[in-house]
Every structure is written in structure tokens, then in C-alpha cells.
Design a protein around this motif. Structure first.
Motif, PDB file in Angstrom:
ATOM      1  N   MET A 121       3.226   3.307 -15.057  1.00  0.00           N
ATOM      2  CA  MET A 121       2.620   4.251 -15.982  1.00  0.00           C
ATOM      3  C   MET A 121       1.962   5.397 -15.219  1.00  0.00           C
ATOM      4  O   MET A 121       1.400   5.204 -14.143  1.00  0.00           O
ATOM      5  N   THR A 122       2.040   6.573 -15.792  1.00  0.00           N
ATOM      6  CA  THR A 122       1.257   7.673 -15.263  1.00  0.00           C
ATOM      7  C   THR A 122      -0.186   7.509 -15.756  1.00  0.00           C
ATOM      8  O   THR A 122      -0.438   6.890 -16.779  1.00  0.00           O
ATOM      9  N   GLY A 123      -1.127   8.049 -15.021  1.00  0.00           N
ATOM     10  CA  GLY A 123      -2.531   7.919 -15.430  1.00  0.00           C
ATOM     11  C   GLY A 123      -3.162   6.653 -14.891  1.00  0.00           C
ATOM     12  O   GLY A 123      -2.586   5.948 -14.044  1.00  0.00           O
ATOM     13  N   ASP A 124      -4.351   6.340 -15.392  1.00  0.00           N
ATOM     14  CA  ASP A 124      -5.142   5.225 -14.857  1.00  0.00           C
ATOM     15  C   ASP A 124      -4.785   3.873 -15.465  1.00  0.00           C
ATOM     16  O   ASP A 124      -5.063   2.836 -14.873  1.00  0.00           O
ATOM     17  N   HIS A 146      -3.036  -3.668  -6.156  1.00  0.00           N
ATOM     18  CA  HIS A 146      -4.128  -4.068  -7.050  1.00  0.00           C
ATOM     19  C   HIS A 146      -4.839  -2.877  -7.679  1.00  0.00           C
ATOM     20  O   HIS A 146      -5.658  -3.056  -8.584  1.00  0.00           O
ATOM     21  N   GLY A 147      -4.562  -1.659  -7.206  1.00  0.00           N
ATOM     22  CA  GLY A 147      -5.228  -0.494  -7.765  1.00  0.00           C
ATOM     23  C   GLY A 147      -5.318   0.632  -6.748  1.00  0.00           C
ATOM     24  O   GLY A 147      -4.828   0.519  -5.616  1.00  0.00           O
ATOM     25  N   ALA A 148      -5.943   1.740  -7.159  1.00  0.00           N
ATOM     26  CA  ALA A 148      -6.036   2.923  -6.304  1.00  0.00           C
ATOM     27  C   ALA A 148      -7.495   3.232  -5.991  1.00  0.00           C
ATOM     28  O   ALA A 148      -8.401   2.922  -6.767  1.00  0.00           O
ATOM     29  N   ALA A 149      -7.718   3.860  -4.827  1.00  0.00           N
ATOM     30  CA  ALA A 149      -9.070   4.236  -4.420  1.00  0.00           C
ATOM     31  C   ALA A 149      -9.012   5.542  -3.640  1.00  0.00           C
ATOM     32  O   ALA A 149      -8.082   5.784  -2.869  1.00  0.00           O
ATOM     33  N   LYS A 150     -10.015   6.395  -3.870  1.00  0.00           N
ATOM     34  CA  LYS A 150     -10.147   7.598  -3.061  1.00  0.00           C
ATOM     35  C   LYS A 150     -10.343   7.192  -1.613  1.00  0.00           C
ATOM     36  O   LYS A 150     -11.061   6.232  -1.317  1.00  0.00           O
ATOM     37  N   TYR A 200       0.842  -1.185   0.000  1.00  0.00           N
ATOM     38  CA  TYR A 200       0.000   0.000   0.000  1.00  0.00           C
ATOM     39  C   TYR A 200       0.882   1.242   0.000  1.00  0.00           C
ATOM     40  O   TYR A 200       1.898   1.292   0.695  1.00  0.00           O
ATOM     41  N   GLU A 201       0.479   2.207  -0.786  1.00  0.00           N
ATOM     42  CA  GLU A 201       1.044   3.548  -0.679  1.00  0.00           C
ATOM     43  C   GLU A 201      -0.079   4.447  -0.187  1.00  0.00           C
ATOM     44  O   GLU A 201      -1.130   4.532  -0.817  1.00  0.00           O
TER      45      GLU A 201
END
Length: 359
Positions: free
Chosen positions: A173-176, A96-100, A85-86
Motif C-alpha cells: 500500500m502507498t501511505g502509512d 516491520h515498518g519505516a523510520a526516519k 531492510y530497504e
């Protein structure tokens, strides 16, 4: 008549001046509001950082236990895996991905999760609100200090000293979109080939200055597809960022399977049939059946080229064989099976090797 025109022009000019003044006031208010929002964001971020100065970092999973301290069962799917986690003031970025996220004093709230946390003895401890397990994390720096086997080890490749892209020294990668999804979107013939039985693999170097070079097609599909891949990859330059400050050796592949006719040779079909039954038995805790099928899996050990599209099936069969051997008290055979997947830097088997194979 002359005086009326003069008066009209005078009034008109005053109205124009008035509206110009209003416009300037409106622009000034907008600018002030933007500055106020920026100031509020900075103050909020500073407040959050002051409240949890050690929380905002990159964290690597060290271990998982139940709340009472017991270890996970050996056939639990999280017994050995990688998780990171960051944490930022308004975002939770996992492997696994990003979340607000909303960061509070004792918990982190996302759209789907509420995670209670505690900072204790250089560890971050997570517990999901609907879970009875504790996740213990170390900062990336502390993890690498505790486990020196993950320190960067350059390799020689085509006359260059490079670092293979990995979980601790990698490109992002930058972005989604990740690199893989970006490439699938940029290759015009990707959809056409994705419904055929194909395997594609390429290697390239991403320099520490974020330049893509030395592209090598290891297993191509067609001249046109290979050219399209190279063109798409070069489009990623500038978006693909080297986070390691070392020249990275990157590998990218595509595995295509034709629906209803997904085998290109007998080995792929045999492997699928064997591993499918092993997985069914493993899920029912029929460990004896799994280990009885283990010798059939070993027949594919020297056929990596023939089964490269289904490598994940082969490795999963070795993994559940190892776990089944452990369940039956045959630790030596278990360690043999785990070692065919990898060593301690392979997170699929890392915890099994540490817990059962080091003595």
C-alpha cells in the motif's frame, strides 16, 4: 479642490504600485528559497549516494551470528525468521515498518537505534550499538541468485496463471497504512464483529496493472459484512501497488475472538490448553515435557478447519516441539515436526531444515 483629488489619486496609485512590487519581490524570494531547498536536498542526496553507492538497496537477512562467529542457540527466537531492510538516504524501511534515519559513513541513526554497518564482499553487516550479534544481509537480487528456491513459480488458479503474494513478489500500500489496517478502517461493521467469535477469509487477484478483480469470499461472516469488505477492498484500488510485474493471488483474513468466551468448539479449547502448557515448559527449557505433549498436537493435523482461527498456536507448538527434539538429540523427529509447518521457503523453519534436516 480638483488638484488635491488628482494628487491623492496619483499618490494612491504609486502606493499600490509599490506594494505590488513588494509582493512580487516576496513571491520571487519564496520561489528562490524553494528552489534552493530543492537544490540542497538533491545535492545532499547525491552526496550520500556517492558516499555509499552500494548501501541504498533492498537487503534480505541471510544469517545471524554472535560477534565471535558462533551461531545462535537453537531456542533463540531469531534462529529462523525473515527480516528485510530497504535503505534510502533519509529512511530505513524494515519488514516491520519505516523510520526516519540519518545515514552516516559507518552507522545509521534512527530515533530508537544506532546501527553500525559495514559493506564487505557483497554483504551488508549490521550490529546494533547495544547488541553483540552480527546480521548479514544480501541484496534481494543476490539472495534470489544464491537461493533459487525463492524464484517466482506461477500457479494455476481458476484458469489463470498467477503468483501467490509473498515476501519476494508482493503488493504494498502507498501511505502509512497496510492493506489490513486500511480495510478495518473502511468496513463500517468491523468493530461490531471484532468482539465476536468469527473467521473471515477472501481471495482476489491484483493484476500487474494494479486492478483488483475476481474477489472470492472463501469464509464469510454475513451478507452485509461481506459486501462491506468488497466495497472497502475496491476502495484500495489505486493505493495497492503490485511490485512484482505479475498478476498476484492475494489472500486476506480476519480472526475475531470474543473476550472471555473465545472458543467455538472443543478442539479450539483443547489446543489452547495443550499449547499454553507446552509454551510454559519450553520457556523453562523443560524440553522433555514439550516432546511428551507432541503426540497431542498431532491430533489436530487433520482438523485444520476446526482450528483455523488458532493456526498460529498449532504451528508454534510444532516449532517448539521440533526445537525440543533437537535439544534432546532426536533430529529425525525434529525434522518431522518442522516439515509439518512448511518447507525451506517458510522462514519459520527454514534455517532449522537447512542446518539439521538436509543430510
Amino acid at each position: 479642490m480638483y488638484n488635491k483629488n488628482k494628487l491623492y489619486l496619483y499618490i494612491k496609485s504609486r502606493f499600490i504600485d509599490f506594494f505590488l512590487i513588494l509582493k512580487q519581490i516576496y513571491i520571487s524570494i519564496q520561489l528562490l528559497m524553494r528552489n534552493l531547498f530543492s537544490l540542497c536536498f538533491i545535492l545532499l542526496t547525491s552526496y550520500l549516494l556517492a558516499q555509499n553507492p552500494d548501501l541504498y538497496n533492498e537487503w534480505i537477512l541471510d544469517k545471524i551470528t554472535y560477534e565471535n562467529g558462533d551461531k545462535l542457540e537453537i531456542n533463540h527466537h531469531n534462529y529462523s525468521n525473515f527480516l528485510s531492510y530497504e535503505i534510502k538516504p533519509d529512511v530505513l524501511i524494515s519488514s516491520h515498518g519505516a523510520a526516519k534515519a540519518s545515514i552516516k559513513e559507518k552507522y545509521i541513526k534512527t530515533h530508537y537505534r544506532k546501527i553500525f554497518y559495514e559493506l564487505k564482499d557483497d554483504q551488508l553487516i549490521f550490529r546494533d550499538s547495544d547488541d553483540n550479534k552480527l546480521y548479514y544481509f544480501l541484496t534481494k537480487e543476490n539472495y534470489l541468485a544464491k537461493y533459487p528456491e525463492f524464484q517466482i513459480k506461477p500457479i494455476e488458479y481458476n484458469g489463470q496463471m498467477l503468483v501467490e503474494n509473498n515476501k519476494f513478489c508482493q503488493a504494498k500500500m502507498t501511505g502509512d497504512l497496510g492493506l489490513h489496517q486500511f480495510l478495518t478502517n473502511e468496513i463500517p461493521s468491523y468493530k461490531r464483529y471484532s468482539i465476536t467469535n468469527q473467521f473471515f477469509e477472501a481471495r482476489f487477484v491484483l493484476t500487474k496493472e494494479n486492478k483488483i478483480q475476481d474477489i472470492e469470499i472463501l469464509s464469510g461472516i454475513s451478507k452485509s459484512f461481506d459486501k462491506q469488505f468488497i466495497a472497502a477492498l475496491l476502495k484500495a484500488e489505486g493505493k495497492l501497488k503490485n511490485k512484482c510485474d505479475r498478476d498476484l493471488l492475494m489472500t486476506e483474513n480476519f480472526i475475531f475472538v470474543e473476550m472471555g468466551n473465545g472458543y467455538v468448539n472443543r478442539d479450539e479449547k483443547d489446543l489452547t490448553q495443550i499449547t499454553s502448557q507446552m509454551t510454559k515448559d519450553f520457556d523453562k527449557n523443560l524440553f522433555k515435557n514439550v516432546v511428551d505433549a507432541y503426540p497431542q498436537v498431532l491430533k489436530f493435523k487433520d482438523k485444520t478447519d476446526q482450528i483455523r482461527r488458532f493456526k498460529y498456536r498449532y504451528e508454534n507448538a510444532l516449532l517448539i516441539s521440533g526445537i525440543s527434539f533437537l535439544a534432546l538429540g532426536q533430529n529425525k523427529k525434529a525434522c518431522e515436526s518442522f516439515s509439518l509447518i512448511g518447507d525451506k521457503i517458510n522462514f519459520k523453519v527454514r534455517n532449522f531444515l537447512i542446518d539439521f534436516c538436509e543430510n
